[in-house]
Design a protein around this motif. Sequence first.
Motif, PDB file in Angstrom:
ATOM      1  N   GLY A 177       0.891  -1.067   0.230  1.00 51.42           N
ATOM      2  CA  GLY A 177      -0.069   0.511   0.107  1.00 51.42           C
ATOM      3  C   GLY A 177       1.114   1.413  -0.064  1.00 51.42           C
ATOM      4  O   GLY A 177       1.898   0.963   0.018  1.00 51.42           O
ATOM      5  N   ILE A 178       0.054   2.087  -0.385  1.00 50.77           N
ATOM      6  CA  ILE A 178       1.336   4.043  -0.668  1.00 50.77           C
ATOM      7  C   ILE A 178       1.371   3.789   1.326  1.00 50.77           C
ATOM      8  O   ILE A 178       2.324   4.308   0.892  1.00 50.77           O
ATOM      9  N   ARG A 179       0.591   4.051   1.756  1.00 54.56           N
ATOM     10  CA  ARG A 179       0.767   4.148   3.568  1.00 54.56           C
ATOM     11  C   ARG A 179       2.631   3.674   3.783  1.00 54.56           C
ATOM     12  O   ARG A 179       3.743   4.024   4.336  1.00 54.56           O
ATOM     13  N   GLN A 180       2.407   2.522   3.670  1.00 54.05           N
ATOM     14  CA  GLN A 180       3.131   1.264   4.260  1.00 54.05           C
ATOM     15  C   GLN A 180       4.719   2.063   3.522  1.00 54.05           C
ATOM     16  O   GLN A 180       5.352   1.723   3.963  1.00 54.05           O
ATOM     17  N   ALA A 181       4.468   1.946   2.349  1.00 51.60           N
ATOM     18  CA  ALA A 181       5.290   2.354   0.952  1.00 51.60           C
ATOM     19  C   ALA A 181       6.443   3.961   1.654  1.00 51.60           C
ATOM     20  O   ALA A 181       7.516   3.854   1.436  1.00 51.60           O
ATOM     21  N   VAL A 182       5.301   4.947   1.755  1.00 50.42           N
ATOM     22  CA  VAL A 182       5.978   6.062   2.451  1.00 50.42           C
ATOM     23  C   VAL A 182       6.701   6.022   3.953  1.00 50.42           C
ATOM     24  O   VAL A 182       7.870   6.474   3.912  1.00 50.42           O
ATOM     25  N   SER A 183       6.526   5.107   4.435  1.00 49.04           N
ATOM     26  CA  SER A 183       6.334   5.073   5.944  1.00 49.04           C
ATOM     27  C   SER A 183       7.708   4.650   5.754  1.00 49.04           C
ATOM     28  O   SER A 183       8.873   5.020   6.525  1.00 49.04           O
ATOM     29  N   ARG A 184       8.119   3.254   5.031  1.00 48.81           N
ATOM     30  CA  ARG A 184       9.256   2.463   5.643  1.00 48.81           C
ATOM     31  C   ARG A 184      10.470   3.812   4.461  1.00 48.81           C
ATOM     32  O   ARG A 184      11.360   3.650   5.341  1.00 48.81           O
ATOM     33  N   ALA A 185      10.458   4.343   3.601  1.00 46.64           N
ATOM     34  CA  ALA A 185      10.783   4.996   2.713  1.00 46.64           C
ATOM     35  C   ALA A 185      11.591   5.866   3.566  1.00 46.64           C
ATOM     36  O   ALA A 185      12.624   6.860   4.550  1.00 46.64           O
ATOM     37  N   ARG A 186      10.576   7.016   4.893  1.00 47.40           N
ATOM     38  CA  ARG A 186      10.390   8.015   5.459  1.00 47.40           C
ATOM     39  C   ARG A 186      11.328   7.967   6.033  1.00 47.40           C
ATOM     40  O   ARG A 186      12.432   8.431   6.793  1.00 47.40           O
ATOM     41  N   ALA A 187      11.678   6.613   7.088  1.00 48.39           N
ATOM     42  CA  ALA A 187      12.721   5.864   7.704  1.00 48.39           C
ATOM     43  C   ALA A 187      13.967   5.137   7.922  1.00 48.39           C
ATOM     44  O   ALA A 187      14.633   5.414   7.969  1.00 48.39           O
ATOM     45  N   ASN A 188      14.321   5.209   5.905  1.00 47.31           N
ATOM     46  CA  ASN A 188      14.940   5.342   5.321  1.00 47.31           C
ATOM     47  C   ASN A 188      16.074   6.154   5.423  1.00 47.31           C
ATOM     48  O   ASN A 188      17.047   6.033   4.403  1.00 47.31           O
ATOM     49  N   ILE A 189      15.766   6.994   4.662  1.00 47.81           N
ATOM     50  CA  ILE A 189      16.453   8.007   3.237  1.00 47.81           C
ATOM     51  C   ILE A 189      16.461   9.703   4.805  1.00 47.81           C
ATOM     52  O   ILE A 189      15.728  10.370   5.862  1.00 47.81           O
ATOM     53  N   PRO A 190      17.729  10.686   4.211  1.00 50.09           N
ATOM     54  CA  PRO A 190      17.719  11.294   4.369  1.00 50.09           C
ATOM     55  C   PRO A 190      17.247  12.446   4.463  1.00 50.09           C
ATOM     56  O   PRO A 190      15.788  12.328   3.662  1.00 50.09           O
ATOM     57  N   HIS A 191      16.778  13.432   5.565  1.00 51.06           N
ATOM     58  CA  HIS A 191      15.368  14.199   5.420  1.00 51.06           C
ATOM     59  C   HIS A 191      15.409  15.562   4.351  1.00 51.06           C
ATOM     60  O   HIS A 191      14.858  16.045   4.390  1.00 51.06           O
ATOM     61  N   THR A 192      16.575  15.603   3.993  1.00 55.97           N
ATOM     62  CA  THR A 192      16.664  15.971   2.351  1.00 55.97           C
ATOM     63  C   THR A 192      15.939  15.513   1.307  1.00 55.97           C
ATOM     64  O   THR A 192      15.636  16.328   0.485  1.00 55.97           O
ATOM     65  N   MET A 193      15.513  14.486   1.439  1.00 56.32           N
ATOM     66  CA  MET A 193      15.011  13.478   0.452  1.00 56.32           C
ATOM     67  C   MET A 193      13.494  13.709   0.363  1.00 56.32           C
ATOM     68  O   MET A 193      13.058  13.675   1.195  1.00 56.32           O
ATOM     69  N   THR A 194      13.131  13.916  -1.215  1.00 54.52           N
ATOM     70  CA  THR A 194      11.639  14.099  -1.324  1.00 54.52           C
ATOM     71  C   THR A 194      11.370  12.789  -1.423  1.00 54.52           C
ATOM     72  O   THR A 194      12.241  12.060  -2.189  1.00 54.52           O
ATOM     73  N   ILE A 195       9.844  12.578  -1.263  1.00 48.22           N
ATOM     74  CA  ILE A 195       9.590  11.322  -1.046  1.00 48.22           C
ATOM     75  C   ILE A 195       8.484  11.358  -2.770  1.00 48.22           C
ATOM     76  O   ILE A 195       7.528  13.008  -2.276  1.00 48.22           O
ATOM     77  N   GLU A 196       7.993  10.925  -3.586  1.00 47.55           N
ATOM     78  CA  GLU A 196       6.855  11.169  -4.478  1.00 47.55           C
ATOM     79  C   GLU A 196       6.294  10.006  -4.855  1.00 47.55           C
ATOM     80  O   GLU A 196       6.874   8.441  -5.001  1.00 47.55           O
ATOM     81  N   VAL A 197       4.885   9.683  -5.107  1.00 46.73           N
ATOM     82  CA  VAL A 197       4.177   8.504  -5.289  1.00 46.73           C
ATOM     83  C   VAL A 197       3.109   9.015  -6.441  1.00 46.73           C
ATOM     84  O   VAL A 197       2.693   9.577  -6.881  1.00 46.73           O
ATOM     85  N   GLU A 198       3.135   7.920  -6.454  1.00 52.27           N
ATOM     86  CA  GLU A 198       2.522   7.135  -8.236  1.00 52.27           C
ATOM     87  C   GLU A 198       1.207   7.691  -8.090  1.00 52.27           C
ATOM     88  O   GLU A 198       0.644   6.410  -7.228  1.00 52.27           O
ATOM     89  N   THR A 199       0.169   7.777  -8.528  1.00 53.71           N
ATOM     90  CA  THR A 199      -1.395   7.694  -8.230  1.00 53.71           C
ATOM     91  C   THR A 199      -2.034   7.675  -9.456  1.00 53.71           C
ATOM     92  O   THR A 199      -1.883   8.656 -10.044  1.00 53.71           O
ATOM     93  N   GLU A 200      -2.585   6.589  -9.669  1.00 51.29           N
ATOM     94  CA  GLU A 200      -4.092   6.502 -11.126  1.00 51.29           C
ATOM     95  C   GLU A 200      -5.271   6.688 -10.660  1.00 51.29           C
ATOM     96  O   GLU A 200      -6.437   6.961 -11.065  1.00 51.29           O
TER      97      GLU A 200
END
Length: 291
Positions: A177-200
């Motif tokens: 799911g989107i929530r799980q993917a964003v949460s895991r990414a946020r926990a493992n990247i520098p605070h300066t890096m952005t997260i983009e999500v593809e939606t349909e």
Amino acid sequence: MMFNGYNEELVQCIKGWLQEDVGAGDITTRTTIPAGHESKGIIHAKESGVICGLPIAELVFEIVDPSLTFTPLVQEGQAIAKGTVIAEVEGSTHAILTGERLALNLMQRLSGVASRTAAFVQKLEGLPARLVDTRKTTPGHRMLEKYAVRIGGGSNHRFGLYDAVMIKDNHIKGAGGIRQAVSRARANIPHTMTIEVETESLEQVEEALQAGADIIMLDNMPPELMTEAVKRIKAKSPHVKTEASGNVSLETVRRIAESGVDVISVGRLTYSFDSLDISLDLNAKKEGAPE
């Protein structure tokens, strides 16, 4: 990189491409034209477009023979008409003919990318949306093709898988799911890096907003749905950037921009373009050609 200085990666690429073409030597030139013969090569466009790759062509000839003189006669990024003389290269005929094909190949492809990009940028005139490229580049030529996009008036998206998080449909499936993917990414990247999500869909847009995405891609959405998605995103999280993607063409790009998206990514800038037809003709400087 704007190529006002050359980096070692580009130099090594050009040396490899020359080796692929020249191999043990240019046998035709070596056996038909006497050593010491000199010429001027006139490089001209056989169709109109935006010129890109002059510094790269110059570097090709410099690597082949540092004594060659390369003189650009137009500006990098200049829109030119059919028949325009773009540059001249002067010196050893052997060296000019040995470097000719690679120099022209690179200029033709890069001018094609720049010309395609400029056509899209023109369609967006007066609108704030920014045109960007994608990772759909020719293997081994990404650095150059993304440079050509900038010369054509566009901007660059991420350069590779390493410099930004972009969660697409398969990542969403794999993560659950989107929530799980964003949460895991946020926990493992520098605070300066952005997260983009593809939606349909609007449902996925809502989920991406709730998950805390920094950028929301609206993938293959009809213009009406895209307009509604942008409206919802800006109303709830004005700081979140929006990106339109998927089957963007010259016929549809302005309507897409009118939805209010911040960025429009177009893969066909670098995977579906026509190379600009550019040629080199010799104008002999010294006598000595074989009879």
